[in-house]
Design an enzyme around this catalytic site. Structure first.
Site: not given
Ligand code: LAN
Length: 854
Positions: A580
């Site tokens: 996205d």
């Molecule tokens: C995010 C932030 C952005 C998010 C969107 C782009 C909004 C979404 O549409 C796709 C997935 C994504 C990229 C995403 C995936 C998981 C993330 C990276 C996070 C929520 C930000 C933090 C999270 C990450 C997994 C945090 C670290 C924790 C662990 C459990 C490893």
């Protein structure tokens, strides 16, 4: 370890720990954010604080009040006038990306065990952040508030202090009123003469509001002294000044010096119920950072932990970090099988098929478990072994703790299948075959290096970054280049906010924010106004710079999806394709390049086509789109989820939000480039729309996995349906969704859904109406071309009523979520979606009126 010597720190995080006027945010050429403390006045003079710095530090910006908007477009324009001040030279918007409370411990423990120091000011501000986020019981949760309003907000409801102030019933500024209302929780202790006056009077004439109003002559403007509150939040600064000014009829500068800020613990706080994970790990972090064990915050936190029976009940990721720190024995962990990486790639459960975050965390975990990495026994380690448990450390039956997780931490309990697998793995561990273990550890190390080299040690996220750092230090030592790189890269995740220094969920949300803002400016027409031209061109430049131009250095060998043409979530260096993000950025580029007069065509057609290629490559067989990659494994793998605190982490899933961004991006792309892969695009859109139809909930909305919650996903879904011609008038899907949203609109014209929705998968009302969610809902209605203007007009009124005179909006509840159970903040949404919605609504409502008139 003198770098971590104990410190004397103030009793409360509400007090200043460092001088905020000395902090500066540096933006690298790649858009990385690092905060720097300038020790001397000369340095400060040479590098002045920007509005952006001040905004995020919670310092007043001194921006003028703007002409009062008379319609939605003017309100949107005012909003962007303010938001422009927060845009950096290179064109993007930095922002705090906090929330998860399990990230600071990784940073601090990972740094401590690798011998990487922090600057004193960083330590102090991290301590302050931890202090500011303790719960009432002294512990920490892992996730931001889900409990709704906290004290000040409750007080506001109970006492209506805002109204009282506005009507001038009290001759006292808001902070004193707040203090009246929240005597048990206010942080204002020993704060100067004026406060003391009020406090003495409060004690002498306790606490009814009446006694205060009769007192009002006592608190006179001339009795107030300038003072700076170190606040949780500077909310409604301007409104306070306005009120103070009108009540006292004094100069505004006088008001400024007296009423500097308001303390308010609004709902945005990070205060999920305390857990063992949060409390044990943040306790360790706080102690490593220098807090002494007899500090009142430490004493209270320990009591909370002991109430849970000590650190033994930590979930597996907690047990892992404690073992690294050498305050929990490796024997108390289930086996973490690095050996899985030796399986042939075709095996259906091979870890390269797991969700990208999960596998990237388990690679270094497997290594560190395999070599049984442990911090040496420092004095602090020995002390922590005493402090974390309710029994003697050496008397603990470690193997018995492997599956024990305290109930407060359990979101996904172990399945029977997982317990069975652990029984086998733990038995194998007794007689692990050393050459096999060595090969597995070597393979894990190779994969860590590939990940580091692909991302310049920034890595996929903060968790694997800190673990990789330990692996590299263990394998290559402290003199290595990798060690130096990791040392630096930690700072990309460390963000200084009003409440102290946190560890962010990623190295920022740069691309995500700018892509929305870029689209909003064009759709509202603001982007074509002369006043904002430069700002828009800078957005385009940033988008141009951020597009990933090549596949990763280590591509197939690191099991990566193609990146050429994609956009990442944060920066190009981090460099991971996100479906996205690519979709939203592509739209922003197309909009700006096609609509802004004389905008440079920075991104060539070839590069736009590369982006489309990436999008097309990401569709799953059922038509949906996941986050970073194709779904590579069967979803039953979720039964093997070992991380008790998260849901849906083992494989990729299709998400309506991601699917939508792709549909809309492809639909818009083909308007401008109708010839490129026409059939592929058509086929992809048709299948994706079909997926979207099927993903609609029976009640009408779509479920959001990355934003809270139904309003978020429904906005996206209705946007894509509108682009394939489905609207309220002609589509049962769109109609049902609109009817659902209309049914949730509140009497005040807004919407508010709680973070709880994401956890329980049902609509749960938030205690307050939320501006951002109101915008999502109103946008959804407009996408669907909802034929009745009133609900949208009322939403506009609500959003306008919350705008401050300088054009900004105050921060409300947290906006984002991940893995079902963790909330994460997107503070720039309150600008992007408000401006977008207001600008769009203006046109929309005019059109509706025009049509009705005909
Ligand atoms: C995010 C932030 C952005 C998010 C969107 C782009 C909004 C979404 O549409 C796709 C997935 C994504 C990229 C995403 C995936 C998981 C993330 C990276 C996070 C929520 C930000 C933090 C999270 C990450 C997994 C945090 C670290 C924790 C662990 C459990 C490893």
């Amino acid at each position: 370890m003198s770098a971590y010597a104990p410190l004397d720190v103030p009793a409360s995080g509400k007090l200043p720990f460092t001088d905020y006027s000395r902090w500066r945010l540096r933006i690298s050429d790649e858009g990385d954010h690092t905060w720097h403390y300038l020790p001397t006045d000369e340095q400060c003079a040479a590098w002045p604080q920007t509005d952006c710095d001040k905004y995020w530090l919670g310092l007043p910006l001194d921006l003028p009040s703007l002409p009062k908007p008379t319609n939605a477009l003017e309100a949107a324009r005012n909003g962007y006038r303010y938001f422009q001040h927060l845009q950096t030279e290179d064109g993007h918007w930095p922002g705090e990306y906090g929330g998860p409370m399990f990230l600071i411990p990784g940073l601090v423990i990972g740094s401590y065990v690798t011998g990487m120091p922090f600057k004193l000011e960083e330590r102090l501000e991290m301590i302050r952040y931890l202090f500011n986020h303790t719960n009432e019981d002294g512990g920490w949760g892992m996730t931001p508030s889900r409990a709704g309003p906290c004290s000040a907000e409750r007080c506001r409801e109970a006492h209506g202090w805002e109204n009282m102030l506005a009507r001038g019933i009290y001759g006292e500024p808001l902070d004193v009123l707040l203090r009246l209302a929240c005597t048990s929780t206010s942080p204002f202790e020993d704060r100067g003469q004026a406060y003391e006056d009020a406090e003495t009077r409060r004690q002498n004439a306790p606490s009814t509001r009446e006694s205060y109003s009769s007192d009002r002559a006592v608190v006179r403007p001339d009795r107030w002294r300038p003072r700076l509150f170190q606040c949780d939040q500077l909310i409604d600064y301007d409104r306070t000044l306005d009120a103070t000014q009108s009540m006292w009829g004094v100069e505004r500068s006088m008001c400024k010096s007296t009423t500097v800020a308001i303390w308010s613990r609004l709902v945005t706080h990070v205060e999920g119920p305390s857990t063992v994970f949060g409390t044990a790990l943040n306790y360790c972090a706080m102690r490593i950072l220098g807090v002494k064990p007899d500090h009142p915050v430490a004493v209270k936190a320990r009591a909370c932990l002991h109430k849970f029976g000590g650190a033994l009940g930590a979930p597996s990721w907690g047990k892992f970090w404690l073992s690294i720190l050498n305050v929990y024995e490796w024997e108390g962990n289930h086996m973490i099988p690095a050996e899985l990486w030796l399986l042939p790639d075709w095996v259906p459960v091979h870890p390269h098929r797991w969700w990208i975050h999960t596998r990237n965390v388990y690679i270094p975990m497997g290594y560190l478990y395999g070599v049984r990495f442990q911090m040496q026994e420092t004095e602090l380690v020995l002390a922590l072994r005493e402090e974390l448990y309710t029994q003697n450390y050496h008397s603990i039956d470690w193997p018995a703790q492997r599956s024990y997780v305290h109930e407060v931490d359990l979101y996904t309990p172990h399945s029977t299948l997982l317990e069975g697998v652990y029984a086998i793995l733990d038995t194998y561990e007794q007689c692990a075959f050393p050459p096999l273990r060595r090969a597995a550890v070597r393979r894990s190390y190779e994969l860590v290096v590939l990940e580091d080299e692909n991302t310049d040690c920034q890595d996929l996220g903060p968790v694997n970054k800190m673990m990789n750092q330990i692996v590299r230090m263990h394998a290559e030592g402290r003199e290595s280049e990798a060690y130096r790189k990791h040392y630096e890269r930690r700072h990309d995740f460390m963000w200084l906010g009003k409440e102290g220094m946190m560890m962010c969920g990623t190295n920022g949300s740069q691309l995500w924010d700018i892509a929305f803002m870029g689209q909003a400016l064009i759709e509202t027409g603001l982007g074509e106004e002369e006043e904002f031209r430069d700002s828009v061109v800078r957005i385009l430049k940033w988008l141009d710079h951020c597009q990933i131009r090549e596949n990763p250095k280590h591509f197939k060998s690191a099991y990566r999806h193609q990146t050429k043409g994609a956009w990442p979530f944060s920066t190009k260096t981090q460099g991971y394709t996100v479906s996205d993000c690519t979709g939203e950025a592509l739209k922003a580029v197309l909009y700006i390049q096609e609509h802004v007069k004389d905008a440079p065509k920075l991104i060539s057609e070839e590069r736009l086509c590369d982006a489309v290629d990436v999008l097309l490559s990401l569709q799953n067989p059922d038509g949906g789109f996941a986050s970073y990659e194709l779904i590579r494994a069967p979803q039953i793998l979720e039964y093997l989820n070992p991380a008790e605190v998260f849901g849906n982490i083992m494989t990729e899933f299709n998400y309506p939000e991601c699917t939508t961004s792709v549909i809309t991006a492809l639909s818009i792309f083909r308007k401008y480039n109708p010839k490129y892969r026409t059939n592929d695009i058509q086929r992809t859109i048709t299948k994706a729309v079909d997926f979207l139809h099927k993903a609609q909930r029976p009640e009408g909305p779509w479920f959001g996995s990355w934003g809270i919650c139904f309003t978020y996903a429904t906005q996206f879904a209705l946007e894509s349906l509108s682009l394939v011609g489905e609207t309220y008038e002609n589509s049962a899907y769109a109609r049902k969704a609109c009817d659902f949203l209309i049914g949730k609109q509140r009497a005040d014209g807004g919407w508010g859904e709680s973070y709880k929705c994401c956890e329980v998968l049902k609509w749960v009302e938030h205690e307050q109406t939320q501006v951002v969610q109101t915008c999502w809902a109103a946008m959804a209605l407009m996408y669907a071309q909802y034929p009745h203007p009133e609900p949208i007009e009322r939403a506009v009124q609500l959003v306008m009523s919350r705008q401050r005179p300088d054009g900004s909006w105050p921060q409300e509840a947290i906006e984002g979520v991940f893995n079902k159970n963790v909330a994460i903040s997107y503070p720039n949404f309150k600008f992007e979606f408000t401006i977008w919605m207001l600008g769009r609504a203006h046109r929309y409502l005019e059109d509706l009126k025009g049509r009705k008139a005909k």
